[in-house]
Scaffold this motif. Sequence first.
Motif, PDB file in Angstrom:
ATOM      1  N   LYS A 154     -45.812 -45.328 -15.803  1.00 58.41           N
ATOM      2  CA  LYS A 154     -45.924 -45.964 -17.117  1.00 58.41           C
ATOM      3  C   LYS A 154     -45.304 -45.033 -18.128  1.00 58.41           C
ATOM      4  CE  LYS A 154     -50.073 -46.356 -19.288  1.00 58.41           C
ATOM      5  NZ  LYS A 154     -51.415 -46.912 -19.491  1.00 58.41           N
ATOM      6  N   PRO A 155     -44.368 -45.409 -18.951  1.00 58.97           N
ATOM      7  CA  PRO A 155     -43.758 -46.746 -19.003  1.00 58.97           C
ATOM      8  C   PRO A 155     -42.726 -46.945 -17.883  1.00 58.97           C
ATOM      9  CG  PRO A 155     -42.696 -45.285 -20.575  1.00 58.97           C
ATOM     10  CD  PRO A 155     -43.779 -44.480 -19.925  1.00 58.97           C
TER      11      PRO A 155
ATOM     12  N   ASP B  60     -50.163 -53.841 -14.175  1.00 58.47           N
ATOM     13  CA  ASP B  60     -49.607 -53.455 -15.462  1.00 58.47           C
ATOM     14  C   ASP B  60     -48.092 -53.532 -15.355  1.00 58.47           C
ATOM     15  OD1 ASP B  60     -49.204 -52.536 -17.977  1.00 58.47           O
ATOM     16  OD2 ASP B  60     -49.881 -50.489 -17.596  1.00 58.47           O
TER      17      ASP B  60
ATOM     18  N   ARG C 174     -44.508 -42.320 -23.504  1.00 57.64           N
ATOM     19  CA  ARG C 174     -45.718 -43.122 -23.684  1.00 57.64           C
ATOM     20  C   ARG C 174     -46.234 -43.079 -25.105  1.00 57.64           C
ATOM     21  NH1 ARG C 174     -49.659 -41.211 -18.898  1.00 57.64           N
ATOM     22  NH2 ARG C 174     -48.217 -41.639 -17.218  1.00 57.64           N
TER      23      ARG C 174
END
Lengths: 333, 333
Positions: free
Chosen positions: B58-59, B136, B181
Amino acid sequence: MEKYISLAHGDGGELSHRLIKDVFIESFGDGDSALFDAASVDIPVGRIAVTTDSFVIKPIFFPGGSIGKLAVAGTINDLAVSGAKPVYLTCGFVIEEGFPILDLKKIVHDMANEAKKTGVSIIAGDTKVVERGSADGVYINTTGIGIYELNKGCSLEFEEGDAILVSGTIGDHGVAVLGARGELGITVPINSDCASLNRMLAEVLEHTNGVRIMRDPTRGGLATTLVEIAEDFQVTMKINELDLPVREEVHGVCDLLGFDPLYLANEGKAIIIVAQQEKEKVLDILREYPEGKDAVVIGSIVGKEKGHLLLETPLGSKRLLTRLSGTMFPRIC
Amino acid sequence: MEKYISLAHGDGGELSHRLIKDVFIESFGDGDSALFDAASVDIPVGRIAVTTDSFVIKPIFFPGGSIGKLAVAGTINDLAVSGAKPVYLTCGFVIEEGFPILDLKKIVHDMANEAKKTGVSIIAGDTKVVERGSADGVYINTTGIGIYELNKGCSLEFEEGDAILVSGTIGDHGVAVLGARGELGITVPINSDCASLNRMLAEVLEHTNGVRIMRDPTRGGLATTLVEIAEDFQVTMKINELDLPVREEVHGVCDLLGFDPLYLANEGKAIIIVAQQEKEKVLDILREYPEGKDAVVIGSIVGKEKGHLLLETPLGSKRLLTRLSGTMFPRIC
């Protein structure tokens, strides 16, 4: 040991190390190969079969199986229908923070069990943890490697008159999982058919001739898989509605709720298309196995070059079947 | 075509079929092998290397890469450090309902690109879709198969005096991803080092002697990986704090926020432990490559049988380093 998975179990440090030791190596062993790192394994022949599948089934425990059993059997079956003997598996886990470690142990135990039963080794693995709300429990990827031990494979060439067989009743997995989710509003006394078919299918290949193709009708069901074969190989198939093996309980649920067993997922069934004169021999072999005891002929190849699947109804009319379109059921495998 | 992934893209029916055709086969091609089914590929008889990794970063797009590039490079590096030549990859996607198909195309394009650059073929794949809120964005598993082309591997036997090399600056990936992030509260002008190291490491193995081990210090960072080697092979290592290659910007972020670059993830770096007399030759080869231009010696094996990692500080004192413990950063890869 902790009771629940925390983010630190996924960061590659001390807790990851302990999780691997206490949960994975405990069940899978660490044999010759460095589990959870690149494994080095022997390959006796020059061609291998490779397949990969991710499993996101909900619920993770269901009548007749678990995501762990399914993750092994599903990938083994993909190899088996391709005519390969499954030998090695890898597994990759994505786990949600807060997941009970006891449940993880049960899942890993089911995987080890199914792998042992079918004679494959789990040789490499990986675990990632995501925050609460970023996954739904646990997702598992398995990748399988098979070898072509026999000098015989599926011919992938079809003739008019070839018989279409299915190794047992259809729709059991779909109905069992939907029932277990509590979404049907009724109790369903059905187990998933989740099972590894490698030994049964290897025997079919070894002891018969004229096998054209084998496939496992999972997501999308029997109809979708047959449409794919029809289109890929430009043959027209006819199956007979009255010959389709469907359990009474599955029929009941389908009638009540408007489902079609032709589009319900199976996880322990194979479609086999074989030369007409060999069909009895194939049926005899299938029926020797518990997973194949309800095997039947459901139709035949009726023409070439069209790529169609026809369903003959009890009244004698013919209906053109297409792939599953629109979601019937997400997360069925 | 639709703009967003829907549950029906994962049910194995018509939409799954189109997604595979329009997104995956468009980028990966369908070459010899049935993409998204069991592939059958050639392999020289003998021994293969197999590794699997799930990516939940993430991302999904970050300075210097994306989850797609990382999913290929990460698995290629696991094979490369084991001394194998990466040849085949599989990929399994778990995608959240509502994920933009344009983003998926970018990711798949990055994977195809990195695979091409490094000479591996993507031979099988799978796509599952889960409901909004059950993942996600997207998670990717890649499984890699490598062959041992050289008759030379890592000896896995160590001697006092063996040199410990790292192929470049440490902590770049960790800092770049945390910066992307927006969690650091500061802007970080750093790219991830995400890169495939297979050609560089193959040349090291081929043209030098006395390579003891190669590893890629990803999750857990340089210190955790060295502790694992020290424990697995019961050797004591000493590394010198002043010799650690750390970018000024990474130092800056670490000083400001209390991170230790020794525990930050890398995604394009290798640790190489090699006989003392060969270290210059190895450095020369590494420095010919853009990914190895900052390669340096950071320490040596100082004893056997203890399994310790010591850090010599600028003041001459020695600190015992352990694995990363407790989460520093979830979802860094």
